[in-house]
Design a protein around this motif. Structure first.
Motif, short mmCIF file in Angstrom:
data_model
loop_
_atom_site.label_atom_id
_atom_site.label_comp_id
_atom_site.label_asym_id
_atom_site.label_seq_id
_atom_site.Cartn_x
_atom_site.Cartn_y
_atom_site.Cartn_z
N PHE A 26 0.65 49.99 29.55
CA PHE A 26 -0.28 49.43 29.38
C PHE A 26 -1.69 50.30 29.64
O PHE A 26 -1.67 51.20 30.67
N HIS B 212 -6.95 46.59 31.87
CA HIS B 212 -6.29 45.52 32.82
C HIS B 212 -7.29 45.31 33.80
O HIS B 212 -7.36 43.82 34.33
N ASP C 181 -3.35 55.36 30.43
CA ASP C 181 -2.23 54.24 30.34
C ASP C 181 -1.26 54.57 31.26
O ASP C 181 -0.98 55.79 31.53
N LYS D 2 2.76 45.33 34.90
CA LYS D 2 1.37 45.01 34.81
C LYS D 2 0.98 43.92 35.79
O LYS D 2 0.06 43.83 36.40
#
Length: 660
Positions: free
Chosen positions: A514, A519, A545, A550
C-alpha cells in the motif's frame, strides 16, 4: 895441655852439601804446595767463571727485561736483548748511563726511585706501572711489572741496582677496562633510584649497598663488609633468612609484589611495601656465590592498595548484605564475584558459580535473547535492562529484572561490569492476573461497545441537521461526541487484546502492499475531523509503497499523533513528515512542541504500563501500553523507532521501515 882440633876441608864440604840438599828438599816441598794451591785457584777460578757465565746466560736468555746498573751515575753494566729492544739500542749502550738509553725516566721520577734503592738498600716493586717511552719522537704509554733490587760488591757495600721488568700493556689495558666496567657497574648501582644491594656467601656479607637501600635500612656506609642479618636483625623474625638461603642453594630467583617488610629506623619499627627480586649471582667460574637484591619502595602505593582492599572488603560485605543478587564481571563479561544472595538463591557455593557459565542459570527460553543483548552491550558498552527467568536452588525458573552497567577507568575504557538481579516473580504473577482480567473485561466489553457504536451511527443517519433557531435541541453534535468516545474505548479495548496477543506470541501480521503517503493522509484526516482545534502539518519528501500490515502501521501512526497532541496541552501544533531514511528505508516522523521527555526516561517509555512522570502527570490519561505496542509492531516489521526529545521543548518520534 890444650888440644885443638883442626877442620878437615872435605868434611866441611859434605856438611854444606847436606844443608843444600835439605834446603832443596824444603824448596821442592814449597813448590809442590804452591802448585797444589795454584791448581785449587785455577779450579775455583774456573768455577767462578762458570757461575758468572751461567748468571750472564740466565740474564741474556730471560724473556724479561733485565739490566745491571753501577754507581750513582747508573752506568749500564749488563743489558739483555729484551731491554735493548725496548730501549731501541744496541750493545754499544753498555758502559753508558741509563739516562742516555732511556731519558724519559728522569721526568717520570724513576731515576730518583733507583737512587733511593741504592741508598736505602731496600728493593722497590711496581705492578702495572704506567711509563711513557719516546719512540720516533712520539711518547707511547706502556705498563710494566718491575723489581728494583739493590746490588752489593765483594766487600758487601751497595754498588748498584738490578732492574728486572716485564711489559704487561695488554694485560694492564684489559684490567683498566675491567676497572672501568666495575666502576660503571658500581656507579650505576649507586646512582639508581632503585634499592640495590649485592650480598656474598652464606653469611650474606653486604658487598655493595647503594644510598637508596641504606636509607630504607636506616643505616650508614659502615654496613658494607658486614653480614646482612647482623645489620638488619629485625628481618630474621620476618622469615627472610630462609628466603635468601633458598635462592643461594637453588639458584632460583625469588620475587614479590607489594610485600610488607618492617625496618628498624631510629629505634622504631616502620612498615614499608616493596616490589623486589632476589637474584642469584655467579662468579667467573659459574658458581653461585651471592644474591643481588633489587627492590622498589612502593609504600605509598601499597598503603593506597591496602585502603582499596579494605574498601573492597567493606563493599563486599555491604554487597553481601544486600538482598539484590549482585555480580561483578571483567571487561569481557566473565563473572569474578557473586554476592551471598546468589549463593542463597541458587544453593551453590561461590566457587561453583564462578566455575560454570552464568548462562546455565538462565531458562533456555530466554538464553538466546540474553546472549544477543549481552553481546551487543559488550561491543558497544551500553547498559542492559532485561527481564528473564533464573533457576533457583529447587530448579524453578523465576522472573528477574536484570540490569548491568559498565565501569570505566579515567581513559573511558571498560574495566568491569556490575549487574544486579531483582526477583519480580510476584509482579509477573500480578501482571498475569491483571492481563487476564483485562483480557476478560476487553472481550466482555467489546460486544456491547460495538453495539452502542452501531446504534449511535444509526441515530446519526436518522436525525436531520439540528436547527438552533427553531429551538430544537442540538442532539446530533452530542451523538458525534458519543461516537468519538466510543471509538476511543474500542481502540483501548483493542490495545488490551493486542497486549495479550503479544505476550502469548499470537499477533499475526497481514502484510499487503500500500501507499504509505496516502495511508498517513487518511489517518490525519480522521484525527483532524474528530479534533477540530488541532493543527497537523503533513510533508511528503518522498512517495513510496511498503509491504506491511496496513492496520498495524496505522495503529502506530495514530498512537504517535495522539500522544503528540496529548502531551502538548499548550501548543496543538504537530508536524508529520514522510521521507527516505536511506536508499532502502522509509521513515515517518511525528514532531510536537509539548512537554518533552527527560533523557533518563527515554529508555523506559517503551515498557508496558510505563508513563512519563511529571507534576502534571494526572492530566494525561492512558494505561501506558500504546508505545509498547507500537514498538512491538515496528520490530515485527524489522523496523525501529527513534526518539529525539528535549525536556520542556518537545519530542520527535520516528519509525523506520525497510522498503523491501
Amino acid at each position: 895441655m890444650v888440644f885443638k882440633r883442626s877442620k878437615c876441608p872435605h868434611m866441611e864440604k859434605d856438611l854444606r852439601i847436606q844443608e843444600l840438599e835439605k834446603q832443596l828438599i824444603e824448596n821442592q816441598k814449597t813448590i809442590s804446595g804452591l802448585q797444589d794451591v795454584s791448581k785449587d785457584l785455577e779450579i775455583e777460578n774456573a768455577t767462578l767463571k762458570n757461575k758468572v757465565y751461567s748468571f750472564k746466560e740466565l740474564i741474556y736468555s730471560s724473556p724479561s727485561m733485565i739490566t745491571l746498573l753501577r754507581g750513582k751515575d747508573l752506568i749500564i753494566e749488563i743489558a739483555n736483548r729484551p731491554i735493548l729492544d725496548f730501549w731501541q739500542k744496541d750493545e754499544n749502550i753498555i758502559g753508558k748511563s741509563l739516562l742516555e738509553a732511556h731519558p724519559d725516566i728522569k721526568e717520570q721520577g724513576l731515576e730518583q726511585l733507583l737512587l733511593e734503592v741504592m741508598d736505602s738498600g731496600e728493593a722497590r716493586y711496581g705492578y702495572e706501572l704506567p711509563v711513557y717511552i719516546t719512540r720516533k719522537n712520539q711518547k707511547e704509554l706502556s705498563y710494566f711489572n718491575f723489581v728494583y733490587q739493590p746490588q752489593k760488591n765483594i766487600a758487601g757495600k751497595l754498588s748498584g741496582v738490578a732492574v728486572m721488568a716485564q711489559e704487561v700493556t695488554p694485560k694492564a689495558i684489559f684490567h683498566k677496562k675491567i676497572e672501568e666496567s666495575e666502576y660503571k657497574y658500581r656507579e650505576l648501582i649507586h646512582s639508581s633510584n632503585s634499592l640495590i644491594a649485592i650480598l656474598k656467601g652464606e653469611d650474606m656479607i653486604v658487598e655493595i649497598a647503594n644510598d637508596a637501600i641504606k636509607k630504607v635500612w636506616g643505616k650508614g656506609s659502615d654496613v658494607e663488609g658486614k653480614p646482612l642479618f647482623e645489620v638488619l636483625p629485625e628481618m630474621v623474625e620476618q622469615g627472610m633468612p630462609a628466603i635468601f638461603k633458598n635462592v643461594l642453594d637453588s639458584g632460583k630467583a625469588y620475587s614479590a609484589q607489594e610485600k610488607l617488610i618492617n625496618h628498624l629506623q631510629d629505634d622504631e619499627m616502620r612498615p614499608g611495601y616493596f616490589d623486589f627480586i632476589y637474584q642469584p649471582q655467579k662468579n667467573i667460574r659459574g658458581e653461585i656465590d651471592g644474591v643481588a637484591v633489587i627492590a622498589n619502595d612502593v609504600t605509598n602505593q601499597g598503603l593506597l592498595n591496602q585502603k582499596i582492599k579494605e574498601s573492597e572488603k567493606e563493599l563486599r560485605d555491604l554487597v553481601n548484605f544486600m538482598p539484590l543478587k549482585v555480580c561483578m564481571t571483567n571487561a569481557k563479561g566473565v563473572p569474578v564475584f557473586y554476592n551471598n544472595s546468589w549463593r542463597n538463591y541458587t544453593g551453590k557455593s561461590i566457587e561453583e558459580l564462578l566455575s560454570k557459565s552464568w548462562m546455565s542459570l538462565i531458562h533456555p527460553d530466554n538464553r538466546e535473547k540474553v546472549e544477543m543483548v549481552a553481546r551487543k552491550s559488550l561491543e558497544t558498552g551500553s547498559d542492559i535492562d532485561l527481564e528473564f527467568k533464573i533457576f533457583d536452588a529447587n530448579g524453578q525458573a523465576k522472573w528477574h529484572l536484570n540490569r548491568a552497567t559498565a565501569i570505566r577507568n579515567e581513559e573511558g575504557e571498560i574495566t568491569s561490569w556490575i549487574t544486579s538481579s531483582t526477583e519480580i516473580q510476584k509482579l509477573k504473577d500480578e501482571e498475569n492476573r491483571k492481563e487476564g482480567f483485562l483480557k476478560l473485561v476487553s472481550h466482555e466489553l467489546k460486544t456491547p461497545v460495538t453495539s452502542i457504536k452501531g446504534y449511535v451511527q444509526l441515530l446519526l443517519t436518522m436525525l436531520p441537521e439540528a436547527n438552533q433557531e427553531n429551538g430544537e435541541l442540538p442532539v446530533k453534535p452530542y451523538l458525534n461526541r458519543i461516537e468519538t468516545q466510543v471509538e476511543r474505548l474500542i481502540r483501548l479495548i483493542s490495545e488490551m487484546l493486542d497486549l495479550s496477543r503479544i505476550e502469548h506470541n499470537e499477533m499475526e501480521l497481514k502484510k499487503e502492499k500500500f501507499s504509505l503517503n496516502h495511508h498517513v493522509e487518511e489517518i490525519i484526516e480522521d484525527i483532524s475531523y474528530s479534533n477540530k482545534e488541532v493543527q497537523i502539518e503533513l510533508k511528503h519528501h518522498c512517495e513510496c509503497d511498503v509491504i506491511a500490515d496496513k492496520d498495524r502501521i496505522g495503529q502506530v501512526i495514530i498512537n504517535f499523533i495522539t500522544n503528540a497532541l496529548k502531551y502538548s496541552p499548550e501548543d496543538n501544533r504537530v508536524e508529520v513528515t514522510v521521507y527516505n531514511k536511506t536508499e532502502n528505508e522509509v521513515a515517518v516522523s511525528v514532531k510536537d512542541f509539548g512537554i518533552g521527555i527527560e533523557k533518563k526516561e527515554i529508555n523506559k517509555i517503551f515498557k508496558r504500563f510505563y508513563r512519563v512522570s511529571g507534576n502534571r502527570d494526572e492530566t494525561y490519561a492512558g494505561f501506558g501500553i500504546g508505545l509498547y505496542l507500537s514498538n512491538e509492531i515496528v520490530k515485527r516489521h524489522n523496523g525501529k523507532i527513534v526518539v529525539n526529545s528535549e525536556f520542556g521543548i518537545g519530542s520527535e518520534f520516528i519509525f523506520v521501515l525497510p522498503l523491501n
